[in-house]
Design a protein around this motif. Structure first.
Motif, short mmCIF file in Angstrom:
data_model
loop_
_atom_site.label_atom_id
_atom_site.label_comp_id
_atom_site.label_asym_id
_atom_site.label_seq_id
_atom_site.Cartn_x
_atom_site.Cartn_y
_atom_site.Cartn_z
N ALA A 279 -11.53 -7.97 -9.72
CA ALA A 279 -10.45 -7.83 -8.74
C ALA A 279 -9.66 -9.13 -8.62
O ALA A 279 -8.43 -9.11 -8.48
CB ALA A 279 -11.01 -7.42 -7.39
N ASP B 34 -11.23 2.48 -10.48
CA ASP B 34 -10.60 3.03 -9.27
C ASP B 34 -10.75 2.07 -8.10
O ASP B 34 -9.81 1.87 -7.33
CB ASP B 34 -11.23 4.37 -8.89
CG ASP B 34 -10.82 5.50 -9.80
OD1 ASP B 34 -9.84 5.35 -10.57
OD2 ASP B 34 -11.50 6.55 -9.76
N MET B 35 -11.92 1.47 -7.96
CA MET B 35 -12.20 0.59 -6.83
C MET B 35 -11.31 -0.65 -6.82
O MET B 35 -10.93 -1.13 -5.75
CB MET B 35 -13.67 0.18 -6.81
CG MET B 35 -14.60 1.33 -6.43
SD MET B 35 -16.34 0.89 -6.58
CE MET B 35 -16.52 -0.25 -5.22
N ILE B 36 -10.99 -1.18 -8.00
CA ILE B 36 -10.16 -2.39 -8.04
C ILE B 36 -8.70 -2.08 -8.36
O ILE B 36 -7.89 -2.99 -8.46
CB ILE B 36 -10.72 -3.44 -9.02
CG1 ILE B 36 -10.66 -2.95 -10.47
CG2 ILE B 36 -12.12 -3.86 -8.63
CD1 ILE B 36 -10.89 -4.06 -11.48
N GLY B 37 -8.38 -0.82 -8.54
CA GLY B 37 -6.99 -0.43 -8.79
C GLY B 37 -6.50 -0.84 -10.16
O GLY B 37 -5.35 -1.25 -10.32
N ALA B 38 -7.39 -0.77 -11.14
CA ALA B 38 -7.04 -1.17 -12.51
C ALA B 38 -7.39 -0.03 -13.46
O ALA B 38 -8.00 0.96 -13.07
CB ALA B 38 -7.80 -2.43 -12.90
N SER B 39 -7.01 -0.21 -14.70
CA SER B 39 -7.34 0.79 -15.71
C SER B 39 -8.69 0.48 -16.34
O SER B 39 -9.19 -0.65 -16.25
CB SER B 39 -6.27 0.82 -16.81
OG SER B 39 -6.33 -0.38 -17.56
N ARG C 7 -7.42 -9.35 -11.63
CA ARG C 7 -6.31 -8.41 -11.45
C ARG C 7 -5.27 -8.99 -10.50
O ARG C 7 -4.06 -8.90 -10.73
CB ARG C 7 -6.80 -7.08 -10.93
CG ARG C 7 -5.67 -6.07 -10.82
CD ARG C 7 -6.16 -4.71 -10.35
NE ARG C 7 -5.03 -3.82 -10.25
CZ ARG C 7 -4.25 -3.72 -9.16
NH1 ARG C 7 -4.48 -4.44 -8.10
NH2 ARG C 7 -3.23 -2.88 -9.14
N GLU C 8 -5.73 -9.62 -9.42
CA GLU C 8 -4.81 -10.25 -8.46
C GLU C 8 -3.95 -11.31 -9.15
O GLU C 8 -2.74 -11.35 -8.95
CB GLU C 8 -5.65 -10.88 -7.34
CG GLU C 8 -4.87 -11.63 -6.29
CD GLU C 8 -5.80 -12.29 -5.28
OE1 GLU C 8 -5.49 -13.42 -4.88
OE2 GLU C 8 -6.82 -11.69 -4.93
N ASP D 130 -1.48 -9.64 -11.51
CA ASP D 130 -0.39 -9.02 -10.74
C ASP D 130 0.63 -10.06 -10.27
O ASP D 130 1.79 -9.73 -10.05
CB ASP D 130 -0.94 -8.26 -9.53
CG ASP D 130 -1.63 -6.96 -9.92
OD1 ASP D 130 -1.53 -6.55 -11.09
OD2 ASP D 130 -2.29 -6.37 -9.03
#
Length: 112
Positions: free
Chosen positions: A72, A33-38, A75-76, A79
């Motif tokens: 994070a 949740d904190m990093i906006g990932a699954s 993930r960046e 994305d």
């Protein structure tokens, strides 16, 4: 043990663990949740060997703030269209460069 990784057997008995960026304070769900990932994304980073979360007594993954910053960053890059494997390699190399620069700066500060 990975250098800088939280050591529950350390002589300080866990003092200041909330200030320790390597303390495994976050569950997998909270970390995702904190990093906006699954959660699968975090599992993939573990399988790729980029981050190795601590395990609770029940075997659940626990992540530190340091590990979440790494995740994070991956993930960046993902994305932005970078493949996960390439993003992991990039972040690993960035981390190595950062550590080398810190060590170099520390050596420069030491008297002659």
């Amino acid at each position: 043990m990975i250098p800088g990784q939280y050591d529950p057997a350390a002589p300080d008995g866990g003092a200041d663990k909330f200030d320790d960026e390597h303390y495994p304070a976050y569950t997998m769900g909270r970390a995702a949740d904190m990093i906006g990932a699954s959660q699968n994304f975090l599992r993939g980073l573990d399988e790729a060997g980029l981050i190795e979360p601590q395990r609770s007594a029940g075997g659940h993954r626990r992540y530190s703030r340091h590990q979440l910053r790494i995740a994070a960053r991956v993930r960046e890059l993902v994305d932005q269209g970078t493949a996960v494997e390439a993003a992991c390699r990039i972040v690993s190399l960035e981390d190595q460069l950062h550590e080398a620069r810190q060590q170099n700066n520390a050596e420069r500060r030491q008297p002659g």
